[in-house]
Structure formats: structure tokens, C-alpha cells
Design a protein around this motif. Structure first.
Motif, PDB file in Angstrom:
ATOM      1  N   ASP A 341       0.822  -1.217   0.000  1.00 46.54           N
ATOM      2  CA  ASP A 341       0.000   0.000   0.000  1.00 46.54           C
ATOM      3  C   ASP A 341       0.855   1.265   0.000  1.00 46.54           C
ATOM      4  O   ASP A 341       0.357   2.362   0.268  1.00 46.54           O
ATOM      5  CB  ASP A 341      -0.939   0.006   1.212  1.00 46.54           C
ATOM      6  N   ASP A 342       2.181   1.108  -0.298  1.00 44.38           N
ATOM      7  CA  ASP A 342       3.101   2.241  -0.416  1.00 44.38           C
ATOM      8  C   ASP A 342       3.325   3.002   0.889  1.00 44.38           C
ATOM      9  O   ASP A 342       3.749   4.161   0.864  1.00 44.38           O
ATOM     10  CB  ASP A 342       2.629   3.233  -1.499  1.00 44.38           C
ATOM     11  N   VAL A 343       3.063   2.368   2.020  1.00 45.06           N
ATOM     12  CA  VAL A 343       3.406   3.015   3.281  1.00 45.06           C
ATOM     13  C   VAL A 343       4.934   3.135   3.343  1.00 45.06           C
ATOM     14  O   VAL A 343       5.656   2.295   2.807  1.00 45.06           O
ATOM     15  CB  VAL A 343       2.868   2.199   4.476  1.00 45.06           C
ATOM     16  N   THR A 344       5.422   4.189   3.975  1.00 47.66           N
ATOM     17  CA  THR A 344       6.863   4.443   4.013  1.00 47.66           C
ATOM     18  C   THR A 344       7.493   3.779   5.220  1.00 47.66           C
ATOM     19  O   THR A 344       7.644   4.378   6.284  1.00 47.66           O
ATOM     20  CB  THR A 344       7.142   5.963   4.036  1.00 47.66           C
ATOM     21  N   ASP A 382      -1.214  10.626   9.881  1.00 46.41           N
ATOM     22  CA  ASP A 382      -0.918  11.440   8.693  1.00 46.41           C
ATOM     23  C   ASP A 382       0.566  11.318   8.385  1.00 46.41           C
ATOM     24  O   ASP A 382       1.411  11.633   9.230  1.00 46.41           O
ATOM     25  CB  ASP A 382      -1.289  12.902   8.951  1.00 46.41           C
ATOM     26  N   GLY A 384       3.768  11.393   5.014  1.00 51.86           N
ATOM     27  CA  GLY A 384       4.125  12.102   3.789  1.00 51.86           C
ATOM     28  C   GLY A 384       3.354  11.629   2.578  1.00 51.86           C
ATOM     29  O   GLY A 384       3.051  12.405   1.669  1.00 51.86           O
ATOM     30  N   ARG A 385       3.002  10.333   2.517  1.00 49.63           N
ATOM     31  CA  ARG A 385       2.298   9.777   1.362  1.00 49.63           C
ATOM     32  C   ARG A 385       0.784   9.750   1.544  1.00 49.63           C
ATOM     33  O   ARG A 385       0.075   9.118   0.781  1.00 49.63           O
ATOM     34  CB  ARG A 385       2.810   8.361   1.075  1.00 49.63           C
ATOM     35  N   GLY A 386       0.293  10.366   2.591  1.00 52.98           N
ATOM     36  CA  GLY A 386      -1.143  10.373   2.843  1.00 52.98           C
ATOM     37  C   GLY A 386      -1.447   9.901   4.243  1.00 52.98           C
ATOM     38  O   GLY A 386      -0.554   9.752   5.091  1.00 52.98           O
ATOM     39  N   THR A 387      -2.708   9.646   4.484  1.00 51.93           N
ATOM     40  CA  THR A 387      -3.166   9.213   5.800  1.00 51.93           C
ATOM     41  C   THR A 387      -3.450   7.716   5.772  1.00 51.93           C
ATOM     42  O   THR A 387      -4.088   7.203   4.850  1.00 51.93           O
ATOM     43  CB  THR A 387      -4.441   9.975   6.209  1.00 51.93           C
ATOM     44  N   TYR A 388      -2.967   7.012   6.798  1.00 44.31           N
ATOM     45  CA  TYR A 388      -3.195   5.580   6.935  1.00 44.31           C
ATOM     46  C   TYR A 388      -3.950   5.313   8.236  1.00 44.31           C
ATOM     47  O   TYR A 388      -3.761   6.006   9.240  1.00 44.31           O
ATOM     48  CB  TYR A 388      -1.871   4.819   6.944  1.00 44.31           C
ATOM     49  N   PRO A 409      -4.591   2.450   3.456  1.00 45.75           N
ATOM     50  CA  PRO A 409      -4.728   3.874   3.153  1.00 45.75           C
ATOM     51  C   PRO A 409      -6.133   4.371   3.520  1.00 45.75           C
ATOM     52  O   PRO A 409      -7.091   3.590   3.577  1.00 45.75           O
ATOM     53  CB  PRO A 409      -4.508   3.931   1.632  1.00 45.75           C
ATOM     54  N   SER A 428       6.418  12.586  10.258  1.00 45.19           N
ATOM     55  CA  SER A 428       7.188  13.081   9.113  1.00 45.19           C
ATOM     56  C   SER A 428       8.472  12.281   8.922  1.00 45.19           C
ATOM     57  O   SER A 428       9.367  12.695   8.196  1.00 45.19           O
ATOM     58  CB  SER A 428       7.518  14.571   9.294  1.00 45.19           C
TER      59      SER A 428
END
Length: 486
Positions: A341-344, A382, A384-388, A409, A428
Motif C-alpha cells: 500500500d506504499d506506506v513508508t 498522517d 508524507g504519502r497520505g493518511t493511513y 490507506p 514526518s
């Protein structure tokens, strides 16, 4: 009384192999045999032979006599560099063959005699150097393990963490034993064991480094008398059976070992929670906008971690839900992690996630600060790539508490129970200002006055355990099987 004068010997930093080679080189250059030199210095030829072969350290008085007999200085004999390229190769080969690493291979010793061609010496020394280099790379850090783990995780991501071939095999076995839905009972596990041609045996003397040991000759699986460390005994049996059902052979390296372990775990979960009834349950829960890992756990009577893993296997393939999964220790260290899901996730230079510290504001760490940490925790974060949104549960094990975390996401939270939570955080990371760097006021007050003594995470720094099955003592296992062979 004056103290006794210590015996005179060469300086302690003199390499005996090089010293011996220089003596032999000078003797041969002067045309003397070993016996002739021995007569001149009034010593036995056997003693001089030991000195020339680097096995005996001569006293300075004897070294002076040898130097005079050969027409050279003591300083010449004690020079650090070998007398020739050939001598350097002979020394290198002899030293390589004395190391425990070579002795452990069980190979014969090659004597660097005059009959051995220089080209052969070059090849042997080169091979030893490469073996040492590879061993050094593997033992210096767990880099090989981290790279193998990162590569495996990328392959799993490309498949949505879903293995169709293992699902088919597990489904076929479930059908054969008549397990259609609901929890797999102990009797069901016994049926799976018998179906695959094995028997189960509980013993009190199982080797400590193992969860089970299988005697392939007699088709017996040995298990501990009682479950140790919080592991579901059904899962241990099914994981063991998975290796044989999937046709695994002795792992060829650490990457192969990791792959087999993941596949065997997947096989066990697919039998505990068969695909068809699990997907049917999840689709119904999604339609009702009531997805919950807790409910999946309760329907199939498994641990929260097993349910979370299984949800990760099936959610993207069958529910069109991108997800991430983490197992995080109370110290914030990530032990397992998967995502599509592209979480960092935090990573090191090799791309590995395991062993990294998760952001202190993420749900998987925030849960440990709850007054009731063992209640399911819901949180929006919240990033950098959105809210999860995450659902997180703490499980207690013999090794401590671990947070089991599943997240999606924001666009997909509408399908889950717990979406109404008001708990929210901002991260962040990897920006150091997020949580890695202490607040300026605290740093000013304590920066020059704190000296913590860190608890080393030896499992993250130690070399990969040796052996076909890392960390397992083969002798201990074979002795165990000997005791139970009758």
C-alpha cells in the motif's frame, strides 16, 4: 640476588613462518644441506627443520650462530617480507591451512613442497583468500540476511503476498481430511499428519534450538511436551509438515532458508484458515463494512498474529484492499513487515526493514502507551504519502510483548470496524525532526549530562548462525534422533 635473565628470543612481532623461510632460502643459497648447517651450529637437524617450517622459535644466540654460518646478518633473517614470491605463497598456504575454518571442511592438508608447481600454489592461495573473503562478508554483519529478506519481501509484494500454488495444495489436503470451515481441531491436525504419512510424538528432551525435529527414516515428528514461547502447537506441526508437502530440500543458503520458512508458514495458515471459507467470511464482513482482524481470529480460533498474516495474504487478492503488516517489539524494532500500500517503512541501505526502528508516533508504538495495552487500538496517522488507518493488537509471548499491526490507506478505511476512532497522529519520518531528534528544550537540559548504557540487540549484529538450518546444532539433533530411533 639479581633477577634471572630471561631466555633470549626474537622480537615478539617476528613471524615465525617468514623467519623460517628466510633461513631456508639463505641455507639453500649457500649450498648447505640441513645436516651440514646443523653440524656447524651444533644442533640437531630435527630442531632446525622445525625452525625452518615455522614451528619452533629460535633463541637469539642460536639465530646468531645460524646467521654467521650462512654469511648473513641476523637483521636480514628477521626482515618481515618473505625472501621470494614462491616463499610468500608457501607461507600463505601453510597459514591458511592452520585456520579453524579450513579444518572444519575436513579436507586434507597440502604440503607446499618443491614438487608443487608455483601455478598450483597460486591457485590454492587464491581459493583460500576468496573463501576467507566470503566468510568475512557473512560474519561481519547480518548483511546477507538483510539483503535476502529485502529481496524476498519484494517478491512477495509483486504477488500481493498471495501464493496460489500453496493455496491449491492446502485446499486439496483440507478436502481430503474433510475440513470445510471453522477451527482446525487437534484431531484435524492429526488427520493432516496421517494423510502426509507421518506420526506425532511428544518428548521432553527436544533440542533447545528447535520447535520440532523430524525423523525422515521412520516418518516421525517430535514435538515438545508443552508449547513453549506462546506458539500455537497446531501451527508448529503444520509448519513442519509444510516443508515436506511443498517438497523442500536442504536449503542452499540463507535466502533459500528464508523462502522455505515463509512458504511453510503460509501453508500452515492456509490449513488453519482455508481460503474458501476465509474469503467468504471476509467478503461478507466487507459488504457489512465490518472487517476486523479480531473477528477473523475468533472464527478460526487462531492467534491475532496468524489472523493478521492471513488477512494480509487474502485482502489484496480477493478484497481489492492494499494493506501493510508489521510485528513490532516494545522497543520499537520491526521484526516482520510486508506492504503493498506504499506506506513508508524505515529501511537501511540494503532496503531491509527488519531491525529498523519504527516512528514513535505510529500505531505500532503508540499502542504500548495505552492504559490497557492489550485492547485493540485504532489510529489514523498522517504521513508524507497520505493518511493511513491501523488496527493494532499487543500479544504477550515468552520473548516479551509484540504489537501486531495491520493498516490501509485512508480511502479503504470505510470497510473496517474501528474507523470512527478519534485517535490521530502525525509522522514526518524519516525526517529526524519527527521523532529521532529530542526536543530542543530537553536536549539543552540533558544533552551534556546523560550517559545511557544501551542494551545491545545482539540478534541484529551477530553473524548469521552457521549450518544447513541456521542456529541448529546438527550433532545435538542427530544425538536426539539416536535416542529415539527404537
Amino acid at each position: 640476588m639479581s633477577p634471572a635473565t630471561p631466555p633470549e628470543t626474537p622480537e615478539p612481532d617476528v613471524d615465525l613462518a617468514t623467519l623460517g623461510a628466510r633461513i631456508r632460502h639463505a641455507r639453500q643459497a649457500s649450498g648447505l644441506t640441513l645436516a651440514a648447517l646443523a653440524r656447524q651450529v651444533d644442533r640437531a637437524p630435527s630442531l632446525l627443520s622445525q625452525i625452518e617450517n615455522g614451528r619452533k622459535e629460535p633463541r637469539l644466540a642460536l639465530l646468531g650462530a645460524i646467521a654467521r654460518a650462512l654469511g648473513v646478518s641476523v637483521a636480514d633473517l628477521m626482515r618481515a617480507e618473505p625472501p621470494s614470491r614462491r616463499a610468500a605463497l608457501e607461507i600463505a598456504l601453510a597459514q591458511a591451512q592452520t585456520r579453524p575454518q579450513y579444518a572444519g571442511l575436513g579436507l586434507p592438508e597440502v604440503r607446499p613442497s618443491a614438487k608443487l608447481p608455483t601455478e598450483a600454489l597460486e591457485a590454492l592461495v587464491g581459493l583460500h583468500a576468496e573463501v576467507d573473503r566470503l566468510a568475512s562478508v557473512r560474519s561481519a554483519t547480518p548483511e546477507e540476511a538483510r539483503r535476502a529478506n529485502a529481496a524476498l519481501r519484494q517478491r512477495m509484494r509483486s504477488r500481493n503476498n498471495y501464493f496460489a500454488e500453496i493455496e491449491r495444495l492446502a485446499s486439496k489436503i483440507s478436502t481430503a481430511i474433510g475440513h470445510g470451515a471453522g477451527p482446525l481441531t487437534e484431531r484435524g491436525v492429526n488427520d493432516v499428519t496421517a494423510h502426509l504419512g507421518f506420526t506425532l510424538h511428544r518428548v521432553a528432551d527436544l533440542p533447545r534450538a528447535t520447535r520440532s525435529v523430524t525423523d525422515l527414516r521412520h516418518r516421525r515428528i517430535f514435538l515438545p511436551v508443552a508449547s513453549n514461547g506462546g506458539h500455537d502447537p497446531r501451527h508448529i506441526v503444520l509448519q513442519t509438515l509444510g516443508h515436506f508437502a511443498l517438497g523442500h530440500e536442504d536449503p542452499r543458503g540463507y535466502a533459500d532458508f528464508l523462502r522455505q520458512r515463509v512458504e511453510a508458514n503460509y501453508f500452515a495458515a492456509a490449513l488453519l484458515m482455508p481460503e474458501k471459507p476465509a474469503v467468504q467470511f471476509l467478503k461478507g464482513a466487507k459488504a457489512a463494512k465490518a472487517l476486523a482482524i479480531d473477528d477473523l481470529r475468533d472464527v478460526f480460533a487462531v492467534s491475532y498474529e496468524t489472523a493478521a498474516h492471513r488477512f494480509t495474504n487474502l485482502a489484496t487478492e480477493h478484497l481489492d484492499l492494499p494493506v501493510h503488516f508489521m510485528r513490532v517489539g516494545e522497543d520499537g524494532v520491526i521484526y516482520k513487515a510486508y506492504e503493498n500500500d506504499d506506506v513508508t517503512f524505515p529501511t537501511d541501505v540494503t532496503g531491509a526493514i527488519e531491525g529498523q526502528m519504527v516512528c514513535r508516533y505510529w500505531a505500532s508504538r503508540a499502542v504500548f502507551h495505552n492504559p490497557d495495552r492489550y485492547s485493540t487500538h485504532f489510529q489514523y496517522t498522517d504521513m508524507g504519502r497520505g493518511t493511513y488507518w491501523c488496527t493494532t493488537h499487543v500479544e504477550r509471548t515468552g520473548s516479551g510483548d509484540f504489537a501486531i499491526d495491520v493498516g490501509v490507506p485512508f480511502a479503504h478505511v470505510k470497510w473496517f470496524q474501528g474507523r470512527e476512532t478519534a485517535v490521530r497522529a502525525t509522522s514526518s519520518c524519516p525526517d529526524p525532526a519527527c521523532c529521532r531528534r529530542p526536543p530542543a528544550e530537553l536536549a539543552a537540559r540533558w544533552g551534556a549530562h546523560a550517559w545511557p548504557s544501551a542494551r545491545a540487540h545482539s540478534h541484529l549484529l551477530a553473524a548469521i548462525p552457521p549450518g544447513t538450518f541456521p542456529g541448529v546444532d546438527d550433532t545435538e539433533v542427530y544425538e536426539f534422533l539416536d535416542r529415539h530411533a527404537t
